[in-house]
Enzyme design. Structure first.
Site, PDB file in Angstrom:
ATOM      1  CD  GLN A  71      -2.999  -0.880   2.309  1.00  0.00           C
ATOM      2  OE1 GLN A  71      -2.852  -1.522   3.332  1.00  0.00           O
ATOM      3  NE2 GLN A  71      -3.998  -0.034   2.136  1.00  0.00           N
ATOM      4  CG  HIS A  72       0.388   3.466   2.388  1.00  0.00           C
ATOM      5  ND1 HIS A  72      -0.911   3.901   2.551  1.00  0.00           N
ATOM      6  CD2 HIS A  72       0.638   2.604   3.405  1.00  0.00           C
ATOM      7  CE1 HIS A  72      -1.423   3.329   3.635  1.00  0.00           C
ATOM      8  NE2 HIS A  72      -0.516   2.528   4.150  1.00  0.00           N
ATOM      9  CG  ASP A 234       0.167  -5.146   1.635  1.00  0.00           C
ATOM     10  OD1 ASP A 234      -0.685  -4.370   2.114  1.00  0.00           O
ATOM     11  OD2 ASP A 234       1.391  -5.015   1.853  1.00  0.00           O
TER      12      ASP A 234
END
Length: 473
Positions: A71-72, A234
């Site tokens: 992520q991110h 994830d």
């Protein structure tokens, strides 16, 4: 037999599993490494995906594919579709000051504003903070950024045949899912809409953003004709992989540590400890994350000259509490609590307890206590942990299983080892293909129940300087 593919593009590697869409049976699999670092050229992910797919026998015969990803991560594209600069990953902390500024600029109750608006109080990891860093430190690159996406979005886009040179038409084909969008800081889980004012405040303009797909909505097709699922962050993909439902809490011990619950209602935690993410099914996924998990165990094993099984054997030879030895595992700063500049420390050393076995046990318990702080933050929101599911590479360690159970004071369910993120992505691909979530048979899980050891967590919190964190309920 219809085949589906699930991809896990994690921080460290890319894994591909090919499964029978009807039964979930594993047909073949492959993997490839990612480069180290907190800043990576996305092209390395694409090369790894191609290598992993080739090792898995290729994707030409699959009917659907989905990508679960870290992520991110900030992936910036110019107007032609070319990558503007290497992607900043979730664990890159250079944007910590930018995150603090976003909170303070929202006023005296800025944390509450961000929690209510986006579900997440900005920290260094989220994409919005990274965009703010980009605008302040690389204004030319910020100005060139015509589109912003996340690692799993970018790989799904490449699987659909897009890439450098795609131009405006290609950028318009970018797609994501609600779980990954909810970790950006500029999408609202409450309304299901992007927040253009956050983009103006961070990047300085509103770029092209990926269309947010529904849980069973296809985002396109590969050149070979396979449907491309919406994908997932994830953690949301891992929840799919272990078939977690409302009331389940999943504890994942990988590069990072995560504790997340599947809930019917969204959360908004102004303390910033719990991120109010969405999940991949239409529910929500309140989550806490730590920066330090399996790599703490790897580093301790290397120091002691053993591998992870060897570290487990050493730890099992020590008593609960490691004879008073306490390891605070903030090796690379920390996110729960939010201490990006923190370092690790070893406490309570005596001539009697300074042994390899106690150090191994202290490492296991330090990681478990760090995760317990995450669970306490989740349960403080009124979320009941009906079942704790322990996953991740380090979850195979019997010593860690016992440490988590004793520190949490709860039985812990340990599924059979698997590629949970890739498996969850494959399950989503099967659902996109058939229109419903498949009831794949899950392998037998072990339940570990160790004697509760609340004093271990209390001593750990005192050593870490965090005695005011929520009590573990």
């Amino acid at each position: 037999m219809a085949l589906v593919a699930g991809v896990d593009t994690s921080t460290q590697s890319c894994k591909v599993v090919i499964r029978d869409a009807a039964t979930g049976a594993l047909v073949r699999e492959g993997s490839a490494r990612h480069p180290d670092g907190t800043e990576v050229d996305p092209q390395a992910w694409w090369a790894a995906l191609q290598e992993a797919a080739a090792a898995a026998g290729g994707l030409d015969d699959v009917e659907a594919v989905s990508v679960g990803g870290q992520q991110h991560g900030m992936v910036c594209l110019d107007e032609t579709g070319a990558v503007v600069r290497p992607a900043l990953l979730w664990n890159d902390t250079r944007s910590a000051a930018a995150a603090d500024n976003l909170v303070s600029e929202a006023g005296p109750d800025g944390a509450r504003y961000w929690a209510d608006t986006t579900g997440t109080v900005p920290v260094a990891s989220i994409t919005a903070a990274k965009l703010r860093w980009l605008a302040e430190n690389e204004p030319d690159n910020a100005a060139r950024t015509a589109a912003v996406c996340l690692p799993h979005d970018w790989l799904s886009w490449r699987l659909a045949g897009h890439g450098p040179g795609s131009g405006a038409e290609g950028l318009a084909a970018l797609a994501t899912d609600r779980s990954d969008a909810s970790g950006t800081g500029y999408w609202s889980p409450a309304t299901g809409r992007y927040l253009p004012e956050v983009l103006e405040q961070t990047l300085g303009h509103v770029p092209v953003l990926p269309r947010v797909l529904g849980p069973l909505e296809a985002g396109g097709r590969t050149p070979a004709g396979a449907l491309i699922g919406p994908g997932a962050g994830d953690n949301a993909a891992a929840a799919l992989g272990v078939a977690a439902g409302v009331g389940d809490v999943v504890v994942s011990v990988g590069t990072s540590g995560t504790v997340f619950a599947v809930t019917a209602d969204r959360t908004a935690d102004a303390s910033g400890l719990v991120a109010g993410f969405a999940d991949a099914t239409g529910h929500f996924l309140p989550l806490t994350a730590t920066l330090n998990a399996a790599r703490v165990l790897d580093a301790t094993a290397a120091l002691l000259g053993v591998d992870l099984p060897g570290l487990t054997r050493l730890a099992l030879g020590a008593p609960a509490g490691a004879g008073g030895l306490i390891l605070v595992p903030y090796f690379e700063g920390e996110r729960t609590p939010n201490l990006p500049e923190a370092t690790g420390s070893l406490h309570g050393i005596t001539l009697a307890n300074y042994t390899p076995s106690n150090l191994a046990r202290a490492a296991m318990e330090g990681v478990a206590c760090s995760l317990a702080d995450g669970l306490a933050a989740v349960t403080a929101l009124g979320i009941e942990a009906r079942r704790v599911i322990l996953v991740g590479g380090a979850a195979r360690s019997e010593a860690l299983q016992q440490a988590v159970s004793s520190v949490f004071g709860l039985p812990v369910t340990v599924p059979q080892p698997g590629e949970y993120v890739a498996d969850g992505a494959a399950r989503q691909a099967a659902a996109v293909l058939t229109g419903e979530w498949p009831a794949w048979h899950d392998g037998a899980s072990a339940v570990v129940s160790a004697a509760p050891a609340p004093s271990v967590l209390a001593r750990y919190r005192q050593a870490a300087g965090n005695p005011t964190l929520p009590a573990l309920r």
